[in-house]
Design a protein around this motif. Structure first.
Motif, PDB file in Angstrom:
ATOM      1  N   GLY A  10      74.518 -32.946  53.608  1.00  0.00           N
ATOM      2  CA  GLY A  10      76.090 -33.348  53.534  1.00  0.00           C
ATOM      3  C   GLY A  10      76.258 -34.162  52.343  1.00  0.00           C
ATOM      4  O   GLY A  10      77.155 -33.947  51.484  1.00  0.00           O
ATOM      5  N   ALA A  11      75.626 -34.936  51.759  1.00  0.00           N
ATOM      6  CA  ALA A  11      75.741 -35.695  50.571  1.00  0.00           C
ATOM      7  C   ALA A  11      75.381 -35.065  49.379  1.00  0.00           C
ATOM      8  O   ALA A  11      76.255 -35.006  48.612  1.00  0.00           O
ATOM      9  CB  ALA A  11      75.006 -37.039  50.806  1.00  0.00           C
ATOM     10  N   LEU A  12      74.441 -34.074  49.340  1.00  0.00           N
ATOM     11  CA  LEU A  12      74.150 -33.368  48.251  1.00  0.00           C
ATOM     12  C   LEU A  12      75.057 -32.376  47.865  1.00  0.00           C
ATOM     13  O   LEU A  12      75.494 -31.996  46.583  1.00  0.00           O
ATOM     14  CB  LEU A  12      72.626 -32.944  48.287  1.00  0.00           C
ATOM     15  N   PHE A  13      75.561 -31.554  49.020  1.00  0.00           N
ATOM     16  CA  PHE A  13      76.560 -30.484  48.808  1.00  0.00           C
ATOM     17  C   PHE A  13      77.791 -30.358  49.385  1.00  0.00           C
ATOM     18  O   PHE A  13      78.186 -29.399  50.099  1.00  0.00           O
ATOM     19  CB  PHE A  13      75.566 -29.196  49.270  1.00  0.00           C
ATOM     20  N   ALA A  14      78.344 -31.618  49.478  1.00  0.00           N
ATOM     21  CA  ALA A  14      79.700 -31.860  50.027  1.00  0.00           C
ATOM     22  C   ALA A  14      80.498 -30.761  49.696  1.00  0.00           C
ATOM     23  O   ALA A  14      80.776 -30.634  48.512  1.00  0.00           O
ATOM     24  CB  ALA A  14      80.341 -33.219  50.070  1.00  0.00           C
ATOM     25  N   ASN A  15      81.628 -30.217  50.490  1.00  0.00           N
ATOM     26  CA  ASN A  15      82.781 -29.477  50.134  1.00  0.00           C
ATOM     27  C   ASN A  15      82.495 -28.241  49.633  1.00  0.00           C
ATOM     28  O   ASN A  15      83.311 -27.597  49.012  1.00  0.00           O
ATOM     29  CB  ASN A  15      83.545 -30.265  49.150  1.00  0.00           C
ATOM     30  N   LEU A  16      80.979 -27.761  49.539  1.00  0.00           N
ATOM     31  CA  LEU A  16      80.881 -26.631  49.141  1.00  0.00           C
ATOM     32  C   LEU A  16      80.731 -25.347  50.183  1.00  0.00           C
ATOM     33  O   LEU A  16      80.196 -25.894  51.186  1.00  0.00           O
ATOM     34  CB  LEU A  16      79.374 -26.382  48.232  1.00  0.00           C
ATOM     35  N   GLU A  17      81.129 -24.085  49.692  1.00  0.00           N
ATOM     36  CA  GLU A  17      80.963 -23.008  50.752  1.00  0.00           C
ATOM     37  C   GLU A  17      80.668 -21.554  49.937  1.00  0.00           C
ATOM     38  O   GLU A  17      80.611 -21.631  48.904  1.00  0.00           O
ATOM     39  CB  GLU A  17      82.260 -22.739  51.529  1.00  0.00           C
ATOM     40  N   GLY A  18      80.169 -20.802  50.685  1.00  0.00           N
ATOM     41  CA  GLY A  18      79.915 -19.403  50.078  1.00  0.00           C
ATOM     42  C   GLY A  18      78.961 -19.353  49.204  1.00  0.00           C
ATOM     43  O   GLY A  18      78.051 -20.286  49.301  1.00  0.00           O
ATOM     44  N   PHE A  19      79.126 -18.537  48.249  1.00  0.00           N
ATOM     45  CA  PHE A  19      77.912 -18.531  47.108  1.00  0.00           C
ATOM     46  C   PHE A  19      78.003 -19.767  46.301  1.00  0.00           C
ATOM     47  O   PHE A  19      76.831 -20.051  45.803  1.00  0.00           O
ATOM     48  CB  PHE A  19      78.510 -17.132  46.261  1.00  0.00           C
ATOM     49  N   GLU A  20      79.236 -20.693  46.394  1.00  0.00           N
ATOM     50  CA  GLU A  20      78.914 -21.889  45.384  1.00  0.00           C
ATOM     51  C   GLU A  20      78.040 -22.668  45.939  1.00  0.00           C
ATOM     52  O   GLU A  20      77.331 -23.536  45.654  1.00  0.00           O
ATOM     53  CB  GLU A  20      80.383 -22.449  45.573  1.00  0.00           C
ATOM     54  N   LEU A  21      77.843 -22.626  47.440  1.00  0.00           N
ATOM     55  CA  LEU A  21      76.718 -23.502  48.205  1.00  0.00           C
ATOM     56  C   LEU A  21      75.585 -23.100  47.731  1.00  0.00           C
ATOM     57  O   LEU A  21      74.675 -23.531  47.428  1.00  0.00           O
ATOM     58  CB  LEU A  21      77.270 -23.514  49.784  1.00  0.00           C
ATOM     59  N   VAL A  22      75.239 -21.641  48.097  1.00  0.00           N
ATOM     60  CA  VAL A  22      74.126 -20.864  47.671  1.00  0.00           C
ATOM     61  C   VAL A  22      73.438 -21.126  46.408  1.00  0.00           C
ATOM     62  O   VAL A  22      72.412 -21.509  46.339  1.00  0.00           O
ATOM     63  CB  VAL A  22      74.124 -19.486  47.943  1.00  0.00           C
ATOM     64  N   ASP A  23      74.481 -20.961  45.462  1.00  0.00           N
ATOM     65  CA  ASP A  23      73.953 -21.439  43.913  1.00  0.00           C
ATOM     66  C   ASP A  23      73.477 -22.795  43.870  1.00  0.00           C
ATOM     67  O   ASP A  23      72.747 -23.022  43.091  1.00  0.00           O
ATOM     68  CB  ASP A  23      75.088 -20.951  43.214  1.00  0.00           C
ATOM     69  N   ALA A  24      74.124 -23.805  44.352  1.00  0.00           N
ATOM     70  CA  ALA A  24      74.027 -25.041  44.294  1.00  0.00           C
ATOM     71  C   ALA A  24      72.625 -25.579  44.821  1.00  0.00           C
ATOM     72  O   ALA A  24      71.963 -26.190  44.461  1.00  0.00           O
ATOM     73  CB  ALA A  24      75.160 -26.078  44.976  1.00  0.00           C
ATOM     74  N   VAL A  25      72.284 -24.989  46.193  1.00  0.00           N
ATOM     75  CA  VAL A  25      71.207 -25.226  46.945  1.00  0.00           C
ATOM     76  C   VAL A  25      69.949 -24.618  46.045  1.00  0.00           C
ATOM     77  O   VAL A  25      68.989 -25.417  45.922  1.00  0.00           O
ATOM     78  CB  VAL A  25      71.170 -24.708  48.390  1.00  0.00           C
ATOM     79  N   ARG A  26      70.026 -23.501  45.588  1.00  0.00           N
ATOM     80  CA  ARG A  26      69.147 -22.809  45.128  1.00  0.00           C
ATOM     81  C   ARG A  26      68.736 -23.499  43.738  1.00  0.00           C
ATOM     82  O   ARG A  26      67.548 -24.115  43.574  1.00  0.00           O
ATOM     83  CB  ARG A  26      69.634 -21.461  44.666  1.00  0.00           C
ATOM     84  N   ASN A  27      69.769 -24.121  42.785  1.00  0.00           N
ATOM     85  CA  ASN A  27      69.213 -24.905  41.683  1.00  0.00           C
ATOM     86  C   ASN A  27      68.849 -26.146  41.984  1.00  0.00           C
ATOM     87  O   ASN A  27      67.918 -26.613  41.386  1.00  0.00           O
ATOM     88  CB  ASN A  27      70.631 -25.130  40.849  1.00  0.00           C
ATOM     89  N   TRP A  28      69.482 -26.897  42.931  1.00  0.00           N
ATOM     90  CA  TRP A  28      68.572 -27.975  43.274  1.00  0.00           C
ATOM     91  C   TRP A  28      67.295 -27.915  43.501  1.00  0.00           C
ATOM     92  O   TRP A  28      66.359 -28.550  43.074  1.00  0.00           O
ATOM     93  CB  TRP A  28      69.423 -28.756  44.301  1.00  0.00           C
ATOM     94  N   VAL A  29      66.834 -27.066  44.714  1.00  0.00           N
ATOM     95  CA  VAL A  29      65.620 -26.890  45.021  1.00  0.00           C
ATOM     96  C   VAL A  29      64.501 -26.475  43.829  1.00  0.00           C
ATOM     97  O   VAL A  29      63.538 -26.989  43.464  1.00  0.00           O
ATOM     98  CB  VAL A  29      65.302 -26.071  46.195  1.00  0.00           C
ATOM     99  N   ASN A  30      65.241 -25.504  43.101  1.00  0.00           N
ATOM    100  CA  ASN A  30      64.402 -25.300  41.621  1.00  0.00           C
ATOM    101  C   ASN A  30      64.203 -26.201  40.756  1.00  0.00           C
ATOM    102  O   ASN A  30      63.092 -26.309  40.152  1.00  0.00           O
ATOM    103  CB  ASN A  30      65.265 -24.102  41.127  1.00  0.00           C
ATOM    104  N   GLU A  31      65.084 -27.158  40.743  1.00  0.00           N
ATOM    105  CA  GLU A  31      64.892 -28.165  39.654  1.00  0.00           C
ATOM    106  C   GLU A  31      64.143 -29.613  40.297  1.00  0.00           C
ATOM    107  O   GLU A  31      63.559 -30.222  39.647  1.00  0.00           O
ATOM    108  CB  GLU A  31      66.412 -28.682  39.169  1.00  0.00           C
TER     109      GLU A  31
END
Length: 266
Positions: free
Chosen positions: A111-132
Motif C-alpha cells: 500500500g505504501a509503495l504502490f498507493a493509488n495505482l491501478e491497471g497497467f500502471e500498477l503492473v509496470d510499477a511493481v515489475r520495475n520495483w522488483v527488477n530494480e
C-alpha cells in the motif's frame, strides 16, 4: 514461430515412490512432435496424464521401484495460441494469500509503495520495483523461501522474483498467478518462472528478472505459486535428485524484449 524444448532429469528412487511431473507443454499451442520417456533402470514407466482446466498437463508416476530414474521430454510447437487460456474464477482463486505469496503479510508495504495505482500502471510499477530492488542470484534461495523472505533479503532466483510480483499485485487487489515456462534465450538455461496479472479480463505476463523475451516463452503450468507449478513433486516415498538439463530454442530468431510492452503467453 517454431519453438523446440527438451528436459532431462535423473534421480535415485526409493521403493514405492510416487511423483508428479510438470514438464510437458501446456494444452493450447499446436504440438507437432512430442515424446516423454520415463524409466527406472530398464523398467519403462507408463504415467497417468492429468489435464487441468487451465491446460496444465501433469504426469503421475505411481509405485516407482527402487533404482535410477531417468526422465526425458521433448516437444516442438508451431505458432502461438490464438486465444490465451483464461480463468473464470481468476478473481477468487488468484486473489488470496498462498503458500509462497503471503500477500496478507505485505499488505501495508504494498500500500505504501504502490498507493493509488491501478491497471497497467500498477503492473509496470511493481515489475520495475522488483527488477530494480531485488538481485538475481543463481542458486540462492531455499525451497521454503516465500515472498516475505525475498522482500527482506532482496535477492533470489526467478521464482522468488515472480512470487514477490504476485504478492504485491494481490496486496493491491489485482488477481495474479505464477506460470512455469520454457524460455528461449534464458541464460543460464533452466525451467523459468514468471508472474501473470489479470487486467481488463486478460492475463498479462510479467518477468521482473528480464532474463528472456516473453514473446518466446512457452507455458508449462499455471498455479497460485511454486507449490502448484514445481517440475517434480514427490507425493509419497523418497528420491534423491541427480542431474537436470533444459533446452529451449526458437526459429527463426529470438524476439527482442521490451520491458514496457504488455505481452501475453501464447
Amino acid at each position: 514461430m517454431q519453438r523446440t524444448v527438451s528436459a532431462h532429469l535423473d534421480a535415485q528412487v526409493a521403493a514405492a515412490t510416487e511423483i508428479v511431473l510438470s514438464i510437458a507443454v501446456a494444452r493450447g499451442p499446436k504440438i507437432v512432435d512430442e515424446d516423454l520417456t520415463i524409466a527406472v533402470g530398464d523398467t519403462p514407466i507408463d504415467p497417468e496424464e492429468i489435464v487441468e482446466p487451465d491446460g496444465t498437463r501433469l504426469h503421475v508416476c505411481r509405485d516407482l521401484p527402487e533404482g535410477q530414474l531417468n526422465v526425458d521430454y521433448s516437444a516442438t510447437v508451431d505458432g502461438q495460441v490464438d486465444e490465451p487460456w483464461s480463468a473464470d474464477l481468476a478473481p477468487h482463486v488468484y486473489s488470496r494469500p498462498s503458500r509462497y505469496c503471503e500477500s496478507d503479510k505485505l499488505l501495508h508495504i504494498a500500500g505504501a509503495l504502490f498507493a493509488n495505482l491501478e491497471g497497467f500502471e500498477l503492473v509496470d510499477a511493481v515489475r520495475n520495483w522488483v527488477n530494480e530492488k531485488v538481485l538475481y542470484l543463481s542458486g540462492w534461495s531455499r525451497v521454503t523461501d516465500g515472498s516475505v523472505d525475498t522482500f527482506l533479503q532482496r535477492q533470489g532466483v526467478c521464482r522468488d522474483f515472480a512470487h514477490l510480483v504476485v504478492t504485491f499485485l494481490r496486496s493491491r487487489n489485482m488477481p495474479a498467478r505464477l506460470s512455469s515456462v520454457y524460455a528461449p534465450g534464458l541464460s543460464p538455461m533452466d525451467f523459468h518462472a514468471v508472474a501473470e496479472a489479470y487486467v481488463d479480463g486478460e492475463w498479462w505476463v510479467i518477468d521482473a528478472t528480464g532474463l528472456a523475451p516473453r514473446e518466446a516463452m512457452l507455458r508449462i503450468a499455471i498455479g497460485r505459486d511454486a507449490a502448484d507449478t514445481a517440475f517434480l513433486t514427490t507425493t509419497r516415498g523418497r528420491l534423491k535428485m541427480g542431474r537436470m538439463s533444459v533446452t529451449a530454442v526458437i526459429d527463426p530468431e529470438l524476439p527482442t524484449e521490451d520491458p514496457s510492452a504488455h505481452v501475453q503467453l501464447r
